[in-house]
Design a protein around this motif. Structure first.
Motif, mmCIF file in Angstrom:
data_model
loop_
_atom_site.group_PDB
_atom_site.id
_atom_site.type_symbol
_atom_site.label_atom_id
_atom_site.label_comp_id
_atom_site.label_asym_id
_atom_site.label_seq_id
_atom_site.Cartn_x
_atom_site.Cartn_y
_atom_site.Cartn_z
ATOM 1 N N ALA A 141 -1.632 3.646 -10.983
ATOM 2 C CA ALA A 141 -1.675 4.431 -12.212
ATOM 3 C C ALA A 141 -2.535 3.650 -13.185
ATOM 4 N N TYR A 142 -3.571 4.309 -13.722
ATOM 5 C CA TYR A 142 -4.479 3.715 -14.695
ATOM 6 C C TYR A 142 -4.322 4.415 -16.030
ATOM 7 N N ARG A 143 -4.191 3.626 -17.068
ATOM 8 C CA ARG A 143 -4.208 4.136 -18.441
ATOM 9 C C ARG A 143 -5.531 3.678 -19.050
ATOM 10 N N TYR A 144 -6.459 4.624 -19.177
ATOM 11 C CA TYR A 144 -7.776 4.331 -19.735
ATOM 12 C C TYR A 144 -7.735 4.562 -21.236
ATOM 13 N N ALA A 145 -8.285 3.615 -22.002
ATOM 14 C CA ALA A 145 -8.288 3.712 -23.452
ATOM 15 C C ALA A 145 -9.663 3.325 -23.986
ATOM 16 N N PRO A 146 -10.026 3.876 -25.163
ATOM 17 C CA PRO A 146 -11.286 3.451 -25.778
ATOM 18 C C PRO A 146 -11.201 1.985 -26.184
ATOM 19 N N LEU A 147 -12.307 1.299 -26.081
ATOM 20 C CA LEU A 147 -12.395 -0.110 -26.469
ATOM 21 C C LEU A 147 -13.721 -0.278 -27.183
ATOM 22 N N ASP A 148 -13.730 -1.059 -28.250
ATOM 23 C CA ASP A 148 -14.963 -1.289 -28.981
ATOM 24 C C ASP A 148 -16.039 -1.759 -28.010
ATOM 25 N N GLY A 149 -17.052 -0.936 -27.818
ATOM 26 C CA GLY A 149 -18.129 -1.284 -26.903
ATOM 27 C C GLY A 149 -17.921 -0.799 -25.487
ATOM 28 N N GLY A 150 -16.869 -0.038 -25.214
ATOM 29 C CA GLY A 150 -16.654 0.443 -23.849
ATOM 30 C C GLY A 150 -15.317 1.099 -23.634
ATOM 31 N N VAL A 151 -14.745 0.850 -22.473
ATOM 32 C CA VAL A 151 -13.480 1.440 -22.032
ATOM 33 C C VAL A 151 -12.639 0.333 -21.411
ATOM 34 N N VAL A 152 -11.328 0.418 -21.578
ATOM 35 C CA VAL A 152 -10.420 -0.509 -20.908
ATOM 36 C C VAL A 152 -9.447 0.299 -20.061
ATOM 37 N N GLY A 153 -9.143 -0.209 -18.895
ATOM 38 C CA GLY A 153 -8.145 0.399 -18.021
ATOM 39 C C GLY A 153 -7.017 -0.585 -17.775
ATOM 40 N N TYR A 154 -5.788 -0.150 -18.016
ATOM 41 C CA TYR A 154 -4.586 -0.938 -17.715
ATOM 42 C C TYR A 154 -3.932 -0.240 -16.539
ATOM 43 N N ALA A 155 -3.571 -0.986 -15.504
ATOM 44 C CA ALA A 155 -3.084 -0.329 -14.293
ATOM 45 C C ALA A 155 -1.936 -1.077 -13.650
ATOM 46 N N ILE A 156 -1.104 -0.301 -12.969
ATOM 47 C CA ILE A 156 -0.103 -0.855 -12.069
ATOM 48 C C ILE A 156 -0.477 -0.364 -10.673
ATOM 49 N N SER A 157 -0.436 -1.271 -9.710
ATOM 50 C CA SER A 157 -0.770 -0.951 -8.329
ATOM 51 C C SER A 157 0.378 -1.408 -7.444
ATOM 52 N N ARG A 158 0.774 -0.555 -6.515
ATOM 53 C CA ARG A 158 1.850 -0.901 -5.574
ATOM 54 C C ARG A 158 1.412 -0.527 -4.167
ATOM 55 N N ARG A 159 1.901 -1.301 -3.169
ATOM 56 C CA ARG A 159 1.491 -1.078 -1.786
ATOM 57 C C ARG A 159 2.654 -1.107 -0.809
ATOM 58 N N GLY A 160 2.434 -0.422 0.306
ATOM 59 C CA GLY A 160 3.293 -0.509 1.475
ATOM 60 C C GLY A 160 2.418 -0.822 2.679
ATOM 61 N N TYR A 161 2.904 -1.683 3.592
ATOM 62 C CA TYR A 161 2.097 -2.179 4.707
ATOM 63 C C TYR A 161 2.713 -1.804 6.055
ATOM 64 N N GLY A 162 1.837 -1.468 7.010
ATOM 65 C CA GLY A 162 2.294 -1.164 8.367
ATOM 66 C C GLY A 162 2.955 0.202 8.436
ATOM 67 N N ASP A 163 3.178 0.689 9.649
ATOM 68 C CA ASP A 163 3.740 2.028 9.830
ATOM 69 C C ASP A 163 5.088 2.181 9.128
ATOM 70 N N ASP A 164 6.003 1.227 9.367
ATOM 71 C CA ASP A 164 7.332 1.332 8.756
ATOM 72 C C ASP A 164 7.268 1.161 7.244
ATOM 73 N N GLY A 165 6.486 0.181 6.784
ATOM 74 C CA GLY A 165 6.360 -0.063 5.346
ATOM 75 C C GLY A 165 5.726 1.107 4.628
ATOM 76 N N ALA A 166 4.719 1.726 5.255
ATOM 77 C CA ALA A 166 4.047 2.881 4.649
ATOM 78 C C ALA A 166 4.995 4.072 4.574
ATOM 79 N N LYS A 167 5.760 4.284 5.649
ATOM 80 C CA LYS A 167 6.703 5.405 5.661
ATOM 81 C C LYS A 167 7.768 5.226 4.575
ATOM 82 N N THR A 168 8.313 4.029 4.468
ATOM 83 C CA THR A 168 9.316 3.747 3.434
ATOM 84 C C THR A 168 8.703 3.901 2.044
ATOM 85 N N PHE A 169 7.511 3.372 1.862
ATOM 86 C CA PHE A 169 6.806 3.460 0.583
ATOM 87 C C PHE A 169 6.642 4.915 0.151
ATOM 88 N N LEU A 170 6.145 5.762 1.054
ATOM 89 C CA LEU A 170 5.912 7.164 0.730
ATOM 90 C C LEU A 170 7.212 7.909 0.473
#
Length: 196
Positions: A141-170
């Protein structure tokens, strides 16, 4: 596989994605944007773990204690860009890249919400990658905001790994996704500046 190459393989190639020149060693770096951390998100403390910059953008990645860049479960990210674009344009470019992935990524999904009063845009998306031989599922999830001279993005990233981890994650994604989006949307954001 290095975390930066995996992140680039998971994300569409758009203006806010780190350029190949940012393949720096995966070690704690100096703060580039005025946000050395630690940062707290949903009760978890994230410490600065990696930084990188080009002329057009700077990226700082933060991890909870005990997690590694190559195999994190949760990461907080701040990106600044001197793109000359607005938060909406940056988010729309990212969404266009996600649309391009649909033919090769069976889990791609996203939602974009614009806050016209503040000029901010929130984009959350789900992607996957199995080029390493094992599936990785990633929600951001990215929260994009105006920034003097450009744009800033604040984000949270989460992952699941492997078949079992991906299934549980989803399966569990629906239980925490909206809470994380709300937390990001209402978070008091650290002030940052574009590096000189």
């Amino acid at each position: 596989m290095r975390h930066s190459s995996l992140r680039r393989s998971l994300l569409p190639v758009v203006s806010f994605v780190i350029a190949a020149a940012l393949a720096l060693p995966a070690a704690a770096q100096d703060d580039l944007i005025g946000a050395p951390g630690p940062l707290t998100f949903e009760g978890t403390e994230f410490a600065l773990a990696w930084t990188g910059a080009t002329e057009a953008e700077a990226v700082q990645e933060y991890l909870p204690e005990g997690q590694a860049l190559e195999s994190y479960d949760a990461m907080f990210i701040i990106r600044t860009a001197t793109t000359g674009n607005t938060p909406l344009v940056v988010a729309q470019n990212m969404a266009a890249g996600l649309e391009e992935r649909r033919g090769t990524d069976p889990v791609v999904n996203y939602d974009l919400i614009e806050n016209k009063a503040t000029g901010e845009v929130l984009l959350d998306f789900l992607i996957s990658d199995s080029s390493s031989g094992s599936i990785v599922v990633e929600w951001n999830a990215y929260r994009y905001a105006p920034l003097d001279g450009g744009v800033v993005g604040y984000a949270i990233s989460r992952r699941g790994y492997g078949d079992d981890g991906a299934k549980t994650f989803l399966t569990e994604l629906k239980d925490w996704r909206q809470n994380s989006i709300t937390a990001l949307a209402t978070m008091e954001l650290p002030e940052v500046a574009i590096p000189e």
